[in-house]
Design a protein around this motif. Structure first.
Motif, mmCIF file in Angstrom:
data_model
loop_
_atom_site.group_PDB
_atom_site.id
_atom_site.type_symbol
_atom_site.label_atom_id
_atom_site.label_comp_id
_atom_site.label_asym_id
_atom_site.label_seq_id
_atom_site.Cartn_x
_atom_site.Cartn_y
_atom_site.Cartn_z
ATOM 1 N N ARG A 1 0.833 -1.190 0.000
ATOM 2 C CA ARG A 1 0.000 0.000 0.000
ATOM 3 C C ARG A 1 0.878 1.254 0.000
ATOM 4 N NH1 ARG A 1 -4.112 -0.335 4.615
ATOM 5 N NH2 ARG A 1 -4.954 -1.976 3.340
ATOM 6 N N ARG A 2 1.969 1.219 0.782
ATOM 7 C CA ARG A 2 2.859 2.363 0.910
ATOM 8 C C ARG A 2 3.543 2.677 -0.426
ATOM 9 N NH1 ARG A 2 5.735 0.907 5.399
ATOM 10 N NH2 ARG A 2 7.100 -0.340 4.109
ATOM 11 N N ASN A 3 3.838 1.634 -1.214
ATOM 12 C CA ASN A 3 4.535 1.827 -2.478
ATOM 13 C C ASN A 3 3.589 1.927 -3.672
ATOM 14 O OD1 ASN A 3 7.132 1.794 -1.353
ATOM 15 N ND2 ASN A 3 7.050 -0.440 -1.220
ATOM 16 N N SER A 4 2.309 2.099 -3.425
ATOM 17 C CA SER A 4 1.298 2.272 -4.462
ATOM 18 C C SER A 4 1.263 1.119 -5.468
ATOM 19 C CB SER A 4 1.513 3.597 -5.213
ATOM 20 O OG SER A 4 1.478 4.669 -4.333
ATOM 21 N N VAL A 5 1.441 -0.092 -4.979
ATOM 22 C CA VAL A 5 1.353 -1.261 -5.845
ATOM 23 C C VAL A 5 -0.120 -1.587 -6.034
ATOM 24 C CG1 VAL A 5 1.863 -3.712 -6.034
ATOM 25 C CG2 VAL A 5 3.576 -2.160 -5.107
ATOM 26 N N ASN A 6 -0.551 -1.734 -7.299
ATOM 27 C CA ASN A 6 -1.930 -2.087 -7.604
ATOM 28 C C ASN A 6 -2.108 -3.587 -7.387
ATOM 29 O OD1 ASN A 6 -4.505 -2.430 -8.535
ATOM 30 N ND2 ASN A 6 -4.030 -2.005 -10.674
ATOM 31 N N THR A 7 -2.789 -3.941 -6.314
ATOM 32 C CA THR A 7 -2.969 -5.356 -5.991
ATOM 33 C C THR A 7 -4.319 -5.899 -6.460
ATOM 34 O OG1 THR A 7 -3.801 -4.755 -3.811
ATOM 35 C CG2 THR A 7 -1.442 -5.268 -3.990
ATOM 36 N N LEU B 1 4.391 -9.266 -6.975
ATOM 37 C CA LEU B 1 5.308 -8.305 -6.357
ATOM 38 C C LEU B 1 6.627 -8.206 -7.121
ATOM 39 C CD1 LEU B 1 4.705 -9.007 -2.581
ATOM 40 C CD2 LEU B 1 3.990 -7.008 -3.890
ATOM 41 N N VAL B 2 7.154 -9.342 -7.550
ATOM 42 C CA VAL B 2 8.398 -9.328 -8.326
ATOM 43 C C VAL B 2 8.172 -8.573 -9.640
ATOM 44 C CG1 VAL B 2 10.011 -10.800 -9.614
ATOM 45 C CG2 VAL B 2 9.389 -11.379 -7.258
ATOM 46 N N GLY B 3 7.034 -8.830 -10.285
ATOM 47 C CA GLY B 3 6.721 -8.113 -11.517
ATOM 48 C C GLY B 3 6.623 -6.604 -11.309
ATOM 49 N N GLU B 4 6.003 -6.182 -10.216
ATOM 50 C CA GLU B 4 5.916 -4.767 -9.901
ATOM 51 C C GLU B 4 7.282 -4.159 -9.636
ATOM 52 O OE1 GLU B 4 3.279 -2.446 -9.678
ATOM 53 O OE2 GLU B 4 2.199 -4.010 -10.789
ATOM 54 N N LYS C 1 9.105 -3.678 -12.904
ATOM 55 C CA LYS C 1 8.559 -2.518 -13.623
ATOM 56 C C LYS C 1 9.163 -1.223 -13.110
ATOM 57 C CE LYS C 1 3.907 -4.067 -14.192
ATOM 58 N NZ LYS C 1 2.515 -3.733 -13.931
ATOM 59 N N ARG C 2 9.411 -1.177 -11.818
ATOM 60 C CA ARG C 2 9.925 0.046 -11.190
ATOM 61 C C ARG C 2 11.447 0.107 -11.167
ATOM 62 N NH1 ARG C 2 5.561 2.033 -7.595
ATOM 63 N NH2 ARG C 2 3.798 0.724 -8.096
ATOM 64 N N GLY C 3 12.067 -0.919 -11.748
ATOM 65 C CA GLY C 3 13.533 -0.900 -11.803
ATOM 66 C C GLY C 3 14.204 -1.387 -10.550
#
Length: 156
Positions: free
Chosen positions: A2-8, A145-148, A151-153
């Motif tokens: 939630r803190r890192n704005s990951v779309n779950t 999570l790994v995919g996110e 994406k963010r480098g």
């Protein structure tokens, strides 16, 4: 997350679908991993006489998509089927016919009402995850999570 704005939302929807599918499979197999006590009324189809309870299994995501809840529809009998128990004593009164018809000891009887002493319902736990479901859910969440992070480098 939630803190890192990951779309779950997508992964949690996939988890919800997986759990619903697994719970419905519990109905089709009449209990997993342990078989349920067979119903005397269902003629070989325990908890599937109409299929209404199984069809009512669904999931909902919370507002921010970080939690999934799997539940049944509003069937009065859902909880007692899951946990077992005793139904209360009650009267059964004729409504749409002239009389109730039932057989006792080979004798057919007709009455305007009868007193039911209640029934003992054995537990038939249908809201269960299987071990393989838990592994799949963990894999789905880790992959997401790994995919996110990729994406963010954050991962190569």
């Amino acid at each position: 997350m939630r803190r890192n704005s990951v779309n779950t939302r997508p992964v949690m929807a996939a988890v919800g679908n997986l759990v619903v599918k697994s719970v419905r499979q519990n109905f089709r197999e009449e209990g997993r991993p342990d078989k349920w006590v067979p119903s005397k009324k269902a003629k070989g189809r325990t908890l599937l006489a109409t299929g209404a309870l199984m069809k009512s299994i669904h999931y909902e995501l919370d507002n921010d998509g970080t939690a999934v809840t799997v539940m049944t529809g509003p069937m009065k009998y859902a909880r007692i089927m899951q946990n077992g128990g005793k139904t209360p004593k009650h009267d059964i009164v004729v409504r749409n016919r002239r009389a109730l018809r039932f057989t006792v000891g080979g004798l057919t009887l007709y009455r305007k009402s009868v007193h039911h002493p209640g029934s003992r319902i054995p537990a038939r736990p249908y809201m269960l995850l299987q071990d393989e479901d838990e592994v799949k859910i963990k894999d789905m969440l880790v992959d997401h999570l790994v995919g996110e992070m990729k994406k963010r480098g954050g991962l190569k």
